[in-house]
Design a protein around this motif. Structure first.
Motif, PDB file in Angstrom:
ATOM      1  N   ASN A 168      99.955  63.295 -77.153  1.00 32.81           N
ATOM      2  CA  ASN A 168      99.227  62.380 -76.277  1.00 32.81           C
ATOM      3  C   ASN A 168      99.976  61.066 -76.168  1.00 32.81           C
ATOM      4  OD1 ASN A 168      97.017  59.885 -76.500  1.00 32.81           O
ATOM      5  ND2 ASN A 168      96.656  61.313 -74.826  1.00 32.81           N
ATOM      6  N   LEU A 169     100.247  60.637 -74.941  1.00 31.70           N
ATOM      7  CA  LEU A 169     100.862  59.340 -74.667  1.00 31.70           C
ATOM      8  C   LEU A 169      99.966  58.586 -73.692  1.00 31.70           C
ATOM      9  CD1 LEU A 169     104.532  60.568 -74.039  1.00 31.70           C
ATOM     10  CD2 LEU A 169     103.628  59.598 -76.161  1.00 31.70           C
ATOM     11  N   GLY A 170      99.689  57.340 -73.968  1.00 35.16           N
ATOM     12  CA  GLY A 170      98.790  56.611 -73.090  1.00 35.16           C
ATOM     13  C   GLY A 170      99.064  55.122 -73.089  1.00 35.16           C
ATOM     14  N   LEU A 171      98.659  54.493 -72.004  1.00 33.88           N
ATOM     15  CA  LEU A 171      98.723  53.039 -71.935  1.00 33.88           C
ATOM     16  C   LEU A 171      97.497  52.530 -71.172  1.00 33.88           C
ATOM     17  CD1 LEU A 171      99.640  51.884 -68.855  1.00 33.88           C
ATOM     18  CD2 LEU A 171     101.803  52.884 -69.575  1.00 33.88           C
ATOM     19  N   THR A 172      97.049  51.361 -71.571  1.00 36.95           N
ATOM     20  CA  THR A 172      95.942  50.683 -70.904  1.00 36.95           C
ATOM     21  C   THR A 172      96.357  49.232 -70.652  1.00 36.95           C
ATOM     22  OG1 THR A 172      94.299  52.072 -72.020  1.00 36.95           O
ATOM     23  CG2 THR A 172      93.520  50.019 -71.043  1.00 36.95           C
ATOM     24  N   TRP A 173      96.219  48.798 -69.406  1.00 39.02           N
ATOM     25  CA  TRP A 173      96.569  47.421 -69.036  1.00 39.02           C
ATOM     26  C   TRP A 173      95.338  46.760 -68.442  1.00 39.02           C
ATOM     27  CZ3 TRP A 173      96.961  44.963 -64.152  1.00 39.02           C
ATOM     28  CH2 TRP A 173      97.581  43.694 -64.174  1.00 39.02           C
ATOM     29  N   GLU A 174      95.037  45.562 -68.912  1.00 37.84           N
ATOM     30  CA  GLU A 174      93.856  44.832 -68.456  1.00 37.84           C
ATOM     31  C   GLU A 174      94.250  43.405 -68.066  1.00 37.84           C
ATOM     32  OE1 GLU A 174      90.906  46.087 -68.069  1.00 37.84           O
ATOM     33  OE2 GLU A 174      90.990  47.956 -69.223  1.00 37.84           O
ATOM     34  N   ARG A 175      93.893  43.059 -66.837  1.00 41.98           N
ATOM     35  CA  ARG A 175      94.013  41.674 -66.368  1.00 41.98           C
ATOM     36  C   ARG A 175      92.867  41.427 -65.409  1.00 41.98           C
ATOM     37  NH1 ARG A 175      98.972  38.864 -62.872  1.00 41.98           N
ATOM     38  NH2 ARG A 175      97.978  36.807 -62.671  1.00 41.98           N
ATOM     39  N   GLU A 176      91.880  40.728 -65.917  1.00 41.73           N
ATOM     40  CA  GLU A 176      90.668  40.543 -65.116  1.00 41.73           C
ATOM     41  C   GLU A 176      91.002  40.018 -63.719  1.00 41.73           C
ATOM     42  OE1 GLU A 176      87.768  41.500 -65.711  1.00 41.73           O
ATOM     43  OE2 GLU A 176      88.033  42.109 -67.804  1.00 41.73           O
ATOM     44  N   PRO A 177      90.392  40.656 -62.690  1.00 42.54           N
ATOM     45  CA  PRO A 177      89.341  41.677 -62.755  1.00 42.54           C
ATOM     46  C   PRO A 177      89.883  43.108 -62.668  1.00 42.54           C
ATOM     47  CG  PRO A 177      89.536  40.897 -60.512  1.00 42.54           C
ATOM     48  CD  PRO A 177      90.581  40.149 -61.308  1.00 42.54           C
ATOM     49  N   PHE A 178      91.192  43.310 -62.938  1.00 44.86           N
ATOM     50  CA  PHE A 178      91.800  44.612 -62.720  1.00 44.86           C
ATOM     51  C   PHE A 178      92.094  45.310 -64.053  1.00 44.86           C
ATOM     52  CE2 PHE A 178      93.139  41.874 -59.156  1.00 44.86           C
ATOM     53  CZ  PHE A 178      92.596  42.590 -58.099  1.00 44.86           C
ATOM     54  N   GLY A 179      92.199  46.636 -63.967  1.00 43.70           N
ATOM     55  CA  GLY A 179      92.555  47.435 -65.129  1.00 43.70           C
ATOM     56  C   GLY A 179      93.232  48.723 -64.704  1.00 43.70           C
ATOM     57  N   LEU A 180      94.065  49.243 -65.585  1.00 44.77           N
ATOM     58  CA  LEU A 180      94.786  50.488 -65.303  1.00 44.77           C
ATOM     59  C   LEU A 180      94.900  51.289 -66.588  1.00 44.77           C
ATOM     60  CD1 LEU A 180      97.997  51.039 -63.248  1.00 44.77           C
ATOM     61  CD2 LEU A 180      97.982  51.712 -65.647  1.00 44.77           C
ATOM     62  N   SER A 181      94.690  52.620 -66.490  1.00 45.89           N
ATOM     63  CA  SER A 181      94.863  53.520 -67.630  1.00 45.89           C
ATOM     64  C   SER A 181      95.704  54.704 -67.195  1.00 45.89           C
ATOM     65  CB  SER A 181      93.508  54.009 -68.159  1.00 45.89           C
ATOM     66  OG  SER A 181      92.755  52.951 -68.705  1.00 45.89           O
ATOM     67  N   LEU A 182      96.666  55.051 -68.018  1.00 48.59           N
ATOM     68  CA  LEU A 182      97.518  56.214 -67.772  1.00 48.59           C
ATOM     69  C   LEU A 182      97.620  57.001 -69.066  1.00 48.59           C
ATOM     70  CD1 LEU A 182      99.515  57.799 -65.942  1.00 48.59           C
ATOM     71  CD2 LEU A 182     101.324  56.305 -66.835  1.00 48.59           C
ATOM     72  N   ASN A 183      97.232  58.282 -69.023  1.00 48.57           N
ATOM     73  CA  ASN A 183      97.270  59.144 -70.201  1.00 48.57           C
ATOM     74  C   ASN A 183      97.948  60.455 -69.847  1.00 48.57           C
ATOM     75  OD1 ASN A 183      95.564  57.786 -72.433  1.00 48.57           O
ATOM     76  ND2 ASN A 183      94.273  57.617 -70.620  1.00 48.57           N
ATOM     77  N   ALA A 184      98.837  60.897 -70.717  1.00 51.28           N
ATOM     78  CA  ALA A 184      99.528  62.169 -70.542  1.00 51.28           C
ATOM     79  C   ALA A 184      99.339  63.005 -71.802  1.00 51.28           C
ATOM     80  CB  ALA A 184     101.012  61.945 -70.270  1.00 51.28           C
ATOM     81  N   ASN A 185      98.861  64.219 -71.632  1.00 52.87           N
ATOM     82  CA  ASN A 185      98.648  65.148 -72.736  1.00 52.87           C
ATOM     83  C   ASN A 185      99.518  66.375 -72.544  1.00 52.87           C
ATOM     84  OD1 ASN A 185      96.178  64.086 -74.397  1.00 52.87           O
ATOM     85  ND2 ASN A 185      95.627  63.802 -72.252  1.00 52.87           N
ATOM     86  N   ARG A 186     100.259  66.734 -73.557  1.00 48.42           N
ATOM     87  CA  ARG A 186     101.059  67.953 -73.533  1.00 48.42           C
ATOM     88  C   ARG A 186     100.476  68.947 -74.522  1.00 48.42           C
ATOM     89  NH1 ARG A 186     104.964  70.629 -76.400  1.00 48.42           N
ATOM     90  NH2 ARG A 186     106.652  71.643 -75.248  1.00 48.42           N
ATOM     91  N   PHE A 187     100.027  70.088 -74.009  1.00 45.56           N
ATOM     92  CA  PHE A 187      99.472  71.156 -74.829  1.00 45.56           C
ATOM     93  C   PHE A 187     100.555  72.197 -75.084  1.00 45.56           C
ATOM     94  CE2 PHE A 187      95.995  69.231 -72.540  1.00 45.56           C
ATOM     95  CZ  PHE A 187      95.015  69.079 -73.505  1.00 45.56           C
ATOM     96  N   GLY A 188     100.709  72.620 -76.335  1.00 44.33           N
ATOM     97  CA  GLY A 188     101.745  73.570 -76.710  1.00 44.33           C
ATOM     98  C   GLY A 188     101.500  74.958 -76.153  1.00 44.33           C
TER      99      GLY A 188
END
Length: 242
Positions: A168-188
């Protein structure tokens, strides 16, 4: 319960019976005993860098007398056992304390908080799990060999029927009033075994992956999620994701 299964292109009636039923008793079922497990685990935590947190955990789980479902027992000897017991039927399966297993694995989880990236707060997340399940012993009932009771299909379904690792790789960015989330999951990878005759099974009650014509190996897959958010007012948040 009784269900109709497609086995090798033929429809057969498969019955699943309690261990106390006459059919299961005729096939060698015994009263179930509680499973016994030994769970050993340990871990370390690293948080000596500001904003960085990493944990590493190891676990080793042994389960004795594990309750499993037998293969669908068919054949002339099965019919003979049932007839000798005076019960009707030609195939059956039941739940025995059939195997012992060992599962060991490693969990690694990390996060890093960065206070100022493009005027906002950025958090990076990382997670990795790898585990392995093996069958360490098998039981035999009423003269059925281990490759009849809990054979190749059920064995591989237990040990290889689900991904043995996940990233699992992820990032969350927050700057009011905006937000962004990106998550990547690799299943074997996942292995789906085909049934084979008992004659093809080796001494360890398995045959190699890919050795049966109907074996299917599913390669590792990524699943990526992206979400954008905005808070136009304190009580309201709007988000769009894919």
């Amino acid at each position: 319960t009784t269900s109709t299964n497609n086995v090798g292109g033929q429809l057969i009636e498969v019955g699943t019976f309690p261990v106390s039923s006459p059919i299961a008793i005729a096939l060698g079922s015994q009263p179930l005993e509680p499973e016994e497990s030994l769970n050993l685990s340990g871990g370390i935590v690293f948080n000596m860098v500001d904003g960085l947190n990493i944990t590493v955990d190891y676990y080793n789980i042994k389960i004795n007398d594990r309750i499993v479902l037998t293969e669908n027992l068919t054949g002339a000897d099965v019919v003979a056992l049932l007839q000798a017991a005076g019960v009707a039927g030609s195939s059956a399966r039941f739940f025995p304390n059939g195997i012992d297993t060992r599962t060991e694995g490693l969990d690694i989880v990390g996060s890093y908080r960065m206070p100022d990236v493009a005027g906002g707060r950025l958090t990076l997340n990382f997670g990795y799990n790898i585990n392995d399940t093996s069958i360490t012993d098998r039981r035999v009932f009423s003269g059925f060999t281990a490759d009849r009771l809990f054979a190749r299909q059920e064995s591989f379904r237990l040990t290889d029927g689900q991904p043995s690792n996940k990233l699992n790789l992820g990032l969350t960015w927050e700057r009011e009033p905006f937000g962004l989330s990106l998550n990547a999951n690799r299943f074997g990878s996942v292995f789906l075994p085909d049934g084979v005759s008992a004659a093809a099974i080796r001494n360890d009650n398995t045959i190699a992956k890919g050795a049966a014509p109907g074996d299917i190996s599913l390669s590792p897959k990524w699943v990526v999620d992206l979400e954008l958010r905005v808070n136009p007012m304190e009580q309201l948040q709007l988000a769009i994701g894919a």
